[in-house]
Design a protein around this motif. Structure first.
Motif, PDB file in Angstrom:
ATOM      1  N   PRO A 146       0.822  -1.201   0.000  1.00 23.41           N
ATOM      2  CA  PRO A 146       0.000   0.000   0.000  1.00 23.41           C
ATOM      3  C   PRO A 146       0.864   1.263   0.000  1.00 23.41           C
ATOM      4  CG  PRO A 146       0.120  -0.919   2.204  1.00 23.41           C
ATOM      5  CD  PRO A 146       0.921  -1.830   1.312  1.00 23.41           C
ATOM      6  N   GLN A 147       0.549   2.168  -0.906  1.00 24.13           N
ATOM      7  CA  GLN A 147       1.353   3.381  -1.024  1.00 24.13           C
ATOM      8  C   GLN A 147       0.456   4.580  -1.305  1.00 24.13           C
ATOM      9  OE1 GLN A 147       4.279   3.825  -4.366  1.00 24.13           O
ATOM     10  NE2 GLN A 147       5.699   3.742  -2.665  1.00 24.13           N
ATOM     11  N   ILE A 148       0.843   5.727  -0.746  1.00 24.17           N
ATOM     12  CA  ILE A 148       0.195   6.982  -1.087  1.00 24.17           C
ATOM     13  C   ILE A 148       1.249   7.873  -1.731  1.00 24.17           C
ATOM     14  CG2 ILE A 148       0.562   8.036   1.176  1.00 24.17           C
ATOM     15  CD1 ILE A 148      -2.176   9.467   0.768  1.00 24.17           C
ATOM     16  N   ALA A 149       0.848   8.573  -2.769  1.00 21.98           N
ATOM     17  CA  ALA A 149       1.739   9.504  -3.449  1.00 21.98           C
ATOM     18  C   ALA A 149       1.133  10.896  -3.394  1.00 21.98           C
ATOM     19  CB  ALA A 149       1.938   9.079  -4.904  1.00 21.98           C
ATOM     20  N   SER A 150       1.956  11.848  -3.040  1.00 20.23           N
ATOM     21  CA  SER A 150       1.577  13.255  -3.110  1.00 20.23           C
ATOM     22  C   SER A 150       2.121  13.775  -4.434  1.00 20.23           C
ATOM     23  CB  SER A 150       2.209  14.010  -1.930  1.00 20.23           C
ATOM     24  OG  SER A 150       2.100  15.397  -2.130  1.00 20.23           O
ATOM     25  N   ILE A 151       1.236  14.325  -5.256  1.00 21.73           N
ATOM     26  CA  ILE A 151       1.606  14.816  -6.588  1.00 21.73           C
ATOM     27  C   ILE A 151       1.328  16.316  -6.615  1.00 21.73           C
ATOM     28  CG2 ILE A 151       1.331  14.430  -9.072  1.00 21.73           C
ATOM     29  CD1 ILE A 151       1.797  11.793  -7.644  1.00 21.73           C
ATOM     30  N   VAL A 152       2.290  17.091  -7.099  1.00 23.51           N
ATOM     31  CA  VAL A 152       2.120  18.542  -7.159  1.00 23.51           C
ATOM     32  C   VAL A 152       2.330  19.025  -8.588  1.00 23.51           C
ATOM     33  CG1 VAL A 152       2.738  18.961  -4.748  1.00 23.51           C
ATOM     34  CG2 VAL A 152       4.530  18.948  -6.496  1.00 23.51           C
ATOM     35  N   LYS A 153       1.706  20.139  -8.890  1.00 25.12           N
ATOM     36  CA  LYS A 153       1.864  20.730 -10.216  1.00 25.12           C
ATOM     37  C   LYS A 153       2.905  21.837 -10.124  1.00 25.12           C
ATOM     38  CE  LYS A 153      -0.876  21.599 -14.243  1.00 25.12           C
ATOM     39  NZ  LYS A 153      -2.244  21.718 -14.752  1.00 25.12           N
ATOM     40  N   VAL A 154       3.931  21.717 -10.940  1.00 23.08           N
ATOM     41  CA  VAL A 154       4.995  22.702 -11.010  1.00 23.08           C
ATOM     42  C   VAL A 154       4.956  23.262 -12.432  1.00 23.08           C
ATOM     43  CG1 VAL A 154       7.464  23.126 -10.803  1.00 23.08           C
ATOM     44  CG2 VAL A 154       6.366  21.430  -9.313  1.00 23.08           C
ATOM     45  N   GLY A 155       4.564  24.517 -12.558  1.00 19.59           N
ATOM     46  CA  GLY A 155       4.359  25.074 -13.892  1.00 19.59           C
ATOM     47  C   GLY A 155       3.169  24.372 -14.527  1.00 19.59           C
ATOM     48  N   ASP A 156       3.403  23.751 -15.677  1.00 21.83           N
ATOM     49  CA  ASP A 156       2.335  23.014 -16.364  1.00 21.83           C
ATOM     50  C   ASP A 156       2.447  21.506 -16.173  1.00 21.83           C
ATOM     51  OD1 ASP A 156       1.234  25.341 -17.347  1.00 21.83           O
ATOM     52  OD2 ASP A 156       2.414  25.282 -19.205  1.00 21.83           O
ATOM     53  N   GLU A 157       3.409  21.049 -15.363  1.00 23.66           N
ATOM     54  CA  GLU A 157       3.688  19.621 -15.224  1.00 23.66           C
ATOM     55  C   GLU A 157       3.363  19.110 -13.824  1.00 23.66           C
ATOM     56  OE1 GLU A 157       5.074  17.614 -17.696  1.00 23.66           O
ATOM     57  OE2 GLU A 157       4.877  19.325 -19.055  1.00 23.66           O
ATOM     58  N   TRP A 158       2.791  17.922 -13.762  1.00 23.97           N
ATOM     59  CA  TRP A 158       2.607  17.227 -12.496  1.00 23.97           C
ATOM     60  C   TRP A 158       3.883  16.454 -12.193  1.00 23.97           C
ATOM     61  CZ3 TRP A 158      -1.399  17.994  -9.290  1.00 23.97           C
ATOM     62  CH2 TRP A 158      -2.552  18.563  -9.804  1.00 23.97           C
ATOM     63  N   ILE A 159       4.267  16.403 -10.908  1.00 19.64           N
ATOM     64  CA  ILE A 159       5.471  15.695 -10.481  1.00 19.64           C
ATOM     65  C   ILE A 159       5.212  15.091  -9.100  1.00 19.64           C
ATOM     66  CG2 ILE A 159       6.539  17.759  -9.459  1.00 19.64           C
ATOM     67  CD1 ILE A 159       9.235  16.698 -10.584  1.00 19.64           C
ATOM     68  N   VAL A 160       5.841  13.961  -8.838  1.00 15.21           N
ATOM     69  CA  VAL A 160       5.658  13.294  -7.545  1.00 15.21           C
ATOM     70  C   VAL A 160       6.470  14.022  -6.486  1.00 15.21           C
ATOM     71  CG1 VAL A 160       6.047  11.173  -6.242  1.00 15.21           C
ATOM     72  CG2 VAL A 160       5.156  11.060  -8.574  1.00 15.21           C
ATOM     73  N   GLU A 161       5.763  14.444  -5.436  1.00 14.68           N
ATOM     74  CA  GLU A 161       6.428  15.122  -4.327  1.00 14.68           C
ATOM     75  C   GLU A 161       6.954  14.118  -3.296  1.00 14.68           C
ATOM     76  OE1 GLU A 161       5.502  18.992  -1.689  1.00 14.68           O
ATOM     77  OE2 GLU A 161       3.959  17.445  -1.610  1.00 14.68           O
ATOM     78  N   ARG A 162       6.130  13.109  -3.008  1.00 15.48           N
ATOM     79  CA  ARG A 162       6.532  12.154  -1.967  1.00 15.48           C
ATOM     80  C   ARG A 162       5.775  10.845  -2.146  1.00 15.48           C
ATOM     81  NH1 ARG A 162       9.181  13.117   2.833  1.00 15.48           N
ATOM     82  NH2 ARG A 162       8.938  11.484   4.364  1.00 15.48           N
ATOM     83  N   LEU A 163       6.470   9.739  -1.881  1.00 13.93           N
ATOM     84  CA  LEU A 163       5.887   8.397  -1.866  1.00 13.93           C
ATOM     85  C   LEU A 163       6.012   7.863  -0.449  1.00 13.93           C
ATOM     86  CD1 LEU A 163       7.630   7.079  -5.090  1.00 13.93           C
ATOM     87  CD2 LEU A 163       5.220   7.661  -4.865  1.00 13.93           C
ATOM     88  N   THR A 164       4.904   7.360   0.094  1.00 11.80           N
ATOM     89  CA  THR A 164       4.905   6.880   1.475  1.00 11.80           C
ATOM     90  C   THR A 164       4.063   5.618   1.568  1.00 11.80           C
ATOM     91  OG1 THR A 164       4.954   9.183   2.211  1.00 11.80           O
ATOM     92  CG2 THR A 164       4.430   7.525   3.872  1.00 11.80           C
ATOM     93  N   ARG A 165       4.555   4.641   2.317  1.00  8.83           N
ATOM     94  CA  ARG A 165       3.742   3.458   2.589  1.00  8.83           C
ATOM     95  C   ARG A 165       2.564   3.897   3.449  1.00  8.83           C
ATOM     96  NH1 ARG A 165       4.909  -2.283   2.737  1.00  8.83           N
ATOM     97  NH2 ARG A 165       3.266  -3.274   3.947  1.00  8.83           N
ATOM     98  N   ASP A 166       1.363   3.454   3.070  1.00  5.20           N
ATOM     99  CA  ASP A 166       0.158   3.856   3.791  1.00  5.20           C
ATOM    100  C   ASP A 166      -0.874   2.744   3.666  1.00  5.20           C
ATOM    101  OD1 ASP A 166      -2.363   5.041   4.542  1.00  5.20           O
ATOM    102  OD2 ASP A 166      -1.417   7.006   4.279  1.00  5.20           O
ATOM    103  N   GLU A 167      -1.169   2.076   4.755  1.00  5.44           N
ATOM    104  CA  GLU A 167      -2.080   0.927   4.771  1.00  5.44           C
ATOM    105  C   GLU A 167      -3.471   1.265   4.239  1.00  5.44           C
ATOM    106  OE1 GLU A 167      -0.872  -2.069   5.350  1.00  5.44           O
ATOM    107  OE2 GLU A 167       1.073  -1.204   5.853  1.00  5.44           O
ATOM    108  N   ARG A 168      -3.885   2.523   4.317  1.00  4.07           N
ATOM    109  CA  ARG A 168      -5.218   2.904   3.840  1.00  4.07           C
ATOM    110  C   ARG A 168      -5.390   2.651   2.349  1.00  4.07           C
ATOM    111  NH1 ARG A 168      -5.445   8.958   5.648  1.00  4.07           N
ATOM    112  NH2 ARG A 168      -3.322   8.750   4.860  1.00  4.07           N
ATOM    113  N   ALA A 169      -4.286   2.564   1.605  1.00  2.00           N
ATOM    114  CA  ALA A 169      -4.374   2.385   0.158  1.00  2.00           C
ATOM    115  C   ALA A 169      -4.932   1.019  -0.225  1.00  2.00           C
ATOM    116  CB  ALA A 169      -3.002   2.584  -0.487  1.00  2.00           C
ATOM    117  N   CYS A 170      -4.879   0.059   0.662  1.00  2.00           N
ATOM    118  CA  CYS A 170      -5.348  -1.308   0.330  1.00  2.00           C
ATOM    119  C   CYS A 170      -6.598  -1.702   1.100  1.00  2.00           C
ATOM    120  CB  CYS A 170      -4.230  -2.320   0.586  1.00  2.00           C
ATOM    121  SG  CYS A 170      -2.887  -2.240  -0.611  1.00  2.00           S
ATOM    122  N   VAL A 171      -7.350  -0.722   1.592  1.00  2.00           N
ATOM    123  CA  VAL A 171      -8.560  -1.078   2.318  1.00  2.00           C
ATOM    124  C   VAL A 171      -9.757  -1.056   1.416  1.00  2.00           C
ATOM    125  CG1 VAL A 171      -9.184  -0.941   4.724  1.00  2.00           C
ATOM    126  CG2 VAL A 171      -7.800   0.826   3.810  1.00  2.00           C
TER     127      VAL A 171
END
Length: 152
Positions: A127-152
């Motif tokens: 299970p993983q959560i990713a924080s994605i942010v928009k920089v200019g016109d592009e989306w980019i991954v800010e952070r990847l974190t294991r998070d049990e809620r992703a598989c519930v």
């Protein structure tokens, strides 16, 4: 392309989510490409640096450098299935979150191909959560974190 009624983690993306999921998929592909090199480079590749807001600094510190020093690399033989879902709330024009209940069959191997200490073969949910942010016109991954809620 279709939801799976028996698995809430399988849903087609909304059109407005495609760019966000594409940025996430690129970060995942960049990580897996570098982590599966034997020998694994300790410093982030250009592809990793371009796909992560921190230019891969956390990956370098937590995975690339220590695994490289140990002579280990990621074995992709049993595959990995990403099942990203963009979370509706919270979400804005410049920030989004993805839950991904991955089916992960990867393991770290030693440079001679033997299983690294602490690794267990077989496909398991990751299970993983990713924080994605928009920089200019592009989306980019800010952070990847294991998070049990992703598989519930």
């Amino acid at each position: 392309t279709e939801p799976d009624p028996s698995d809430a983690n399988v849903v087609p993306p909304l059109p407005e989510d495609v760019e966000i999921i594409t940025a996430y998929a690129e970060a995942q592909a960049a990580y897996h490409e570098q982590a599966s090199m034997n020998p694994m480079p300790a410093e982030p590749s250009d592809r990793v640096m371009a796909s992560l807001a921190d230019a891969g600094a956390r990956l370098a510190e937590n995975i690339f450098a220590p695994k490289s020093a140990a002579g280990q690399y990621l074995d992709l033989t049993d595959g990995i299935v990403l099942r990203p879902v963009v979370i509706a709330d919270p979400r804005s024009d410049t920030e989004a979150f993805i839950f991904d209940c991955q089916l992960d069959g990867t393991v770290f191997l030693n440079s001679d191909g033997s299983l690294a200490d602490g690794q267990t073969p077989g496909v398991k949910e990751f299970p993983q959560i990713a924080s994605i942010v928009k920089v200019g016109d592009e989306w980019i991954v800010e952070r990847l974190t294991r998070d049990e809620r992703a598989c519930v």
